[in-house]
Design an enzyme around this catalytic site. Structure first.
Site, PDB file in Angstrom:
ATOM      1  N   LYS A   5     170.842 -27.831 -19.374  1.00 20.26           N
ATOM      2  CA  LYS A   5     169.475 -27.909 -18.915  1.00 20.26           C
ATOM      3  C   LYS A   5     169.488 -27.840 -17.403  1.00 20.26           C
ATOM      4  CE  LYS A   5     167.509 -29.517 -23.194  1.00 20.26           C
ATOM      5  NZ  LYS A   5     167.289 -31.011 -24.201  1.00 20.26           N
ATOM      6  N   GLN A  46     166.206 -37.073 -23.895  1.00 19.58           N
ATOM      7  CA  GLN A  46     167.136 -36.351 -24.751  1.00 19.58           C
ATOM      8  C   GLN A  46     167.379 -37.111 -26.043  1.00 19.58           C
ATOM      9  OE1 GLN A  46     168.438 -33.088 -24.192  1.00 19.58           O
ATOM     10  NE2 GLN A  46     169.162 -33.401 -26.335  1.00 19.58           N
ATOM     11  N   ASP A  55     158.569 -31.186 -23.358  1.00 24.55           N
ATOM     12  CA  ASP A  55     159.417 -30.945 -24.513  1.00 24.55           C
ATOM     13  C   ASP A  55     158.400 -30.769 -25.757  1.00 24.55           C
ATOM     14  OD1 ASP A  55     162.185 -30.773 -25.010  1.00 24.55           O
ATOM     15  OD2 ASP A  55     162.576 -32.556 -25.113  1.00 24.55           O
TER      16      ASP A  55
END
Ligand code: NAD
Length: 296
Positions: A54, A98, A121
């Protein structure tokens, strides 16, 4: 029949080229550089790899990224406090935690702490719930990427029978809601589903996100179906495979995604897209509705 490959890598590259142009245009017009803060707790090798990818993808399109690393035994309150600080930082447009987090963290509490307008997200309770009404602020990246893949191949989901194998909060459930919004007829299967094949064989579009190699074999797939393999599994010999018998299904389906190079690159690309949109909205809040509509 030999299935056409839905080449996520190539489609992602096209979208990323456009994102890069938009990032540059935003900077030229407003001086604002989109910025993504990533929180990584512990040493999980897969998580570290995903975060590295990412960071690299952000750099390629001109998005600034910052990595906030914590040891596995960090106090849960310290992670929450860092998110609260990032929420208040006007230079940060997107915040990502994450997953998975070590067991002593309350994942739901952590995700709920992220400001909705920075939840790129799409895992905040509001964003997930918003999918029910079609008013999500940021669509979750993996199902959003699958929708883009289908769209790029001109596959209209309206009126199609779609079976989703896997009912997780990050893939299966939001995927089902997005498809329903686009007027597909959706069945969601999971580990307790009896006779999985009875559902998969009906599917015009079959989306598999179970995390089980070889779960779907050709006999379970309708001839001419579109098969999207979200699964990522590392075999003992080191190979990366999805959840389907790719070679077998390739001879029967109309379209199929490879692993790697299918859904994976699309997921990261939609994260870049969401981060850019967050930055665009930060300078033109009045455009929020237009951008939300564009993102759906
Ligand atoms: P999860 O473990 O949270 O959920 C798995 C789901 O699959 C559950 O609903 C479970 O009931 C179902 N399932 C498991 N075994 C099954 C079986 N034998 N038959 C039917 N259903 C079964 O997983 P997740 O986070 O949703 O991820 C699923 C897979 O997708 C994993 O391989 C993961 O690595 C991959 N993934 C890929 C991407 C990507 O970008 N390509 C993104 C997220 C997840």
């Amino acid at each position: 029949m030999t299935a056409k490959l839905l080449d996520g890598k190539a489609i992602a590259r096209d979208i990323r080229d456009k994102i890069k142009v938009r990032v540059a245009a935003l900077r030229a017009r407003t001086g604002v550089q989109p910025s993504l803060a990533m929180i990584l707790v512990g040493q999980n090798p897969a998580s570290r790899l995903y975060v590295r990818n990412k960071v690299k993808a952000c750099a390629e399109v001109g998005i600034r990224s910052t990595l906030h690393e914590f040891p596995a035994d960090i106090d849960a309150a310290a992670v929450i406090a860092r998110i609260e600080a990032l929420n208040c930082d006007p230079e940060v447009h997107g915040i990502l935690v994450q997953l998975p987090l070590p067991a002593h963290h309350d994942i739901h509490a952590v995700l709920r702490t992220i400001a909705v307008e920075k939840d790129v997200d799409g895992f905040h309770l509001y964003n997930v719930g918003g999918l029910v009404l079609g008013e999500t602020v940021f669509p979750p990246c993996t199902p959003y990427g699958v929708m883009k893949l289908l769209d790029s191949a001109g596959i209209d989901v309206a009126g199609k029978n779609v079976t989703i194998v896997g009912a997780s909060n990050i893939v299966g459930k939001p995927m089902a809601l997005m498809l329903l919004r686009h007027e597909a007829t959706v069945a969601i299967c999971h580990v307790r589903t009896r006779d999985l094949a009875q559902y998969t064989i009906l599917a015009d579009i079959l989306i598999v996100a179970a995390g089980v190699p070889n779960l779907i074999i050709p006999q379970m797939v309708k001839t001419g179906a579109v098969v999207i393999d979200v699964g990522i599994n590392r075999l003992p010999d080191g190979r990366l495979v999805g959840d389907i018998d790719f070679e077998g299904i390739r001879k029967k389906a109309a379209y199929v995604t490879p692993v790697p190079g299918g859904v994976g690159p699309m997921t990261v690309t939609m994260l870049l897209e969401n981060t850019l949109v967050a930055a665009e909205r930060s300078v033109a809040p009045s455009r929020t509705e237009t951008l939300t509509a564009a993102a759906k």
